[in-house]
Design an enzyme around this catalytic site. Structure first.
Site, PDB file in Angstrom:
ATOM      1  N   ALA A 182       0.789  -1.225   0.186  1.00 35.16           N
ATOM      2  CA  ALA A 182       0.001   0.002   0.153  1.00 35.16           C
ATOM      3  C   ALA A 182       0.806   1.111   0.047  1.00 35.16           C
ATOM      4  O   ALA A 182       2.262   1.195   0.406  1.00 35.16           O
ATOM      5  CB  ALA A 182      -0.916   0.115   1.312  1.00 35.16           C
ATOM      6  N   THR A 183       0.342   2.256  -0.453  1.00 38.19           N
ATOM      7  CA  THR A 183       0.918   3.581  -0.433  1.00 38.19           C
ATOM      8  C   THR A 183       0.036   4.806   0.361  1.00 38.19           C
ATOM      9  O   THR A 183      -1.021   4.464   0.420  1.00 38.19           O
ATOM     10  CB  THR A 183       1.464   4.040  -1.742  1.00 38.19           C
ATOM     11  OG1 THR A 183       0.063   4.362  -2.539  1.00 38.19           O
ATOM     12  CG2 THR A 183       2.229   3.162  -2.408  1.00 38.19           C
ATOM     13  N   ILE A 184       0.736   5.758   0.678  1.00 41.23           N
ATOM     14  CA  ILE A 184      -0.078   6.770   1.058  1.00 41.23           C
ATOM     15  C   ILE A 184       0.133   7.974  -0.328  1.00 41.23           C
ATOM     16  O   ILE A 184       1.453   8.110  -0.694  1.00 41.23           O
ATOM     17  CB  ILE A 184       0.551   7.778   2.388  1.00 41.23           C
ATOM     18  CG1 ILE A 184      -0.172   8.980   2.514  1.00 41.23           C
ATOM     19  CG2 ILE A 184       2.025   7.930   2.533  1.00 41.23           C
ATOM     20  CD1 ILE A 184       0.245   9.594   3.819  1.00 41.23           C
ATOM     21  N   SER A 185      -1.219   8.206  -0.664  1.00 38.29           N
ATOM     22  CA  SER A 185      -0.955   9.394  -2.013  1.00 38.29           C
ATOM     23  C   SER A 185       0.022  10.734  -1.881  1.00 38.29           C
ATOM     24  O   SER A 185       0.228  10.835  -0.600  1.00 38.29           O
ATOM     25  CB  SER A 185      -2.365   9.650  -2.476  1.00 38.29           C
ATOM     26  OG  SER A 185      -2.987   8.151  -2.646  1.00 38.29           O
ATOM     27  N   HIS A 237      -8.682  -3.318   3.791  1.00 40.17           N
ATOM     28  CA  HIS A 237      -8.831  -4.711   3.750  1.00 40.17           C
ATOM     29  C   HIS A 237      -7.658  -5.536   4.153  1.00 40.17           C
ATOM     30  O   HIS A 237      -7.737  -7.008   4.333  1.00 40.17           O
ATOM     31  CB  HIS A 237      -8.936  -5.175   2.283  1.00 40.17           C
ATOM     32  CG  HIS A 237      -7.662  -5.011   1.401  1.00 40.17           C
ATOM     33  ND1 HIS A 237      -6.831  -3.945   1.800  1.00 40.17           N
ATOM     34  CD2 HIS A 237      -7.133  -5.409   0.155  1.00 40.17           C
ATOM     35  CE1 HIS A 237      -5.795  -3.921   0.622  1.00 40.17           C
ATOM     36  NE2 HIS A 237      -5.989  -4.751  -0.254  1.00 40.17           N
ATOM     37  N   ASP A 243     -13.880  -5.308   2.673  1.00 38.67           N
ATOM     38  CA  ASP A 243     -13.618  -5.000   1.097  1.00 38.67           C
ATOM     39  C   ASP A 243     -14.218  -3.616   0.743  1.00 38.67           C
ATOM     40  O   ASP A 243     -15.529  -3.582   0.688  1.00 38.67           O
ATOM     41  CB  ASP A 243     -14.491  -6.300   0.579  1.00 38.67           C
ATOM     42  CG  ASP A 243     -13.925  -6.501  -0.937  1.00 38.67           C
ATOM     43  OD1 ASP A 243     -13.747  -5.343  -1.577  1.00 38.67           O
ATOM     44  OD2 ASP A 243     -14.409  -7.420  -1.551  1.00 38.67           O
ATOM     45  N   GLY A 244     -13.228  -2.910   0.483  1.00 36.76           N
ATOM     46  CA  GLY A 244     -13.577  -1.660  -0.059  1.00 36.76           C
ATOM     47  C   GLY A 244     -14.703  -1.641  -1.401  1.00 36.76           C
ATOM     48  O   GLY A 244     -15.483  -0.409  -1.477  1.00 36.76           O
ATOM     49  N   THR A 247      -7.971  -4.185  -4.649  1.00 37.79           N
ATOM     50  CA  THR A 247      -8.196  -5.704  -4.885  1.00 37.79           C
ATOM     51  C   THR A 247      -8.418  -6.158  -3.611  1.00 37.79           C
ATOM     52  O   THR A 247      -8.475  -5.632  -2.619  1.00 37.79           O
ATOM     53  CB  THR A 247      -6.694  -6.100  -5.430  1.00 37.79           C
ATOM     54  OG1 THR A 247      -5.781  -5.973  -4.347  1.00 37.79           O
ATOM     55  CG2 THR A 247      -6.396  -5.561  -6.841  1.00 37.79           C
TER      56      THR A 247
END
Length: 223
Positions: free
Chosen positions: A57-60, A111, A144-145, A218
């Protein structure tokens, strides 16, 4: 101008984003000034660039957080209810909560359980964050987003922080009428931001905006 917006402090970062026209609304500027990005980004927090936070994951980048807040701003009123899908380290969840207080609520959905715990822990690093958590202004949940979070629906505004494979109907159904959804969508090997409005009569319009590059929305990784 995003590449010129980095700063040595949180205040310098936000001031540069404003100076370069990436923040245009005073309410957004005030909210971002009130949330120290160093509590949420583990490395170089005041650079205007995305950063990994673990778990794929990333932080935008801050300018994308500003763009999301400004797009959703007409629906981010005191008392509003907001869904933040892909809440990650919790930064934008906290900024959104600043924009809807007093009386508002933001639900951050992740998730991966360690990311849920990361968001909670990061938010509690500041007195403002602890107060929002304790008062129910921010809630982090595992889910689940792509299915949203029906338990708190309907939402005045929904932000999606990962690229969706399509326009997930569950998210549109959980949007209040009127309400607005901000989401990156994958299409033909490209990604674009879409701003989706649900009008008072329930009709839905989709406006295609800038090209972007987000991690995909995902299933949780199996490794």
């Amino acid at each position: 101008m995003a590449w010129r917006s980095s700063g040595a402090t949180n205040e310098a970062l936000i001031e540069n984003l404003s100076k370069n026209g990436l923040i245009t609304q005073d309410r957004v500027k005030k909210a971002m000034l009130s949330v120290d990005r160093a509590h949420y980004a583990p490395h170089a927090p005041y650079e205007d660039s995305p950063q990994p936070i673990g778990h794929r994951a990333t932080i935008s980048a801050p300018h994308m957080h500003a763009a999301a807040c400004e797009a959703l701003l007409p629906y981010l009123r005191p008392g509003a209810r907001v869904l933040d899908i892909g809440s990650g380290s919790g930064y934008l969840t906290h900024v959104l909560a600043e924009l809807v207080k007093p009386g508002g609520k933001v639900v951050g959905v992740e998730h991966i359980q360690p990311l849920v715990e990361m968001g909670m822990g990061n938010t509690r690093k500041s007195a403002e964050g602890r107060e929002l958590m304790d008062d129910g202004g921010i809630r982090y949940v595992k889910g689940d987003g792509r299915l949203g979070w029906a338990g708190e629906a309907p939402y005045d505004a929904i932000h999606v922080g990962a690229a969706a494979a399509g326009f997930h109907q569950a998210l549109i159904e959980q949007l209040r009428a009127p309400g607005r959804l901000f989401m990156p969508v994958e299409e033909e090997q490209m990604q674009h931001i879409y701003v989706i409005d649900k009008k008072e009569d329930g009709t839905v319009t989709r406006t295609k905006d800038m090209g972007v590059r987000y991690v995909p929305l995902t299933d949780a990784p199996t490794e």
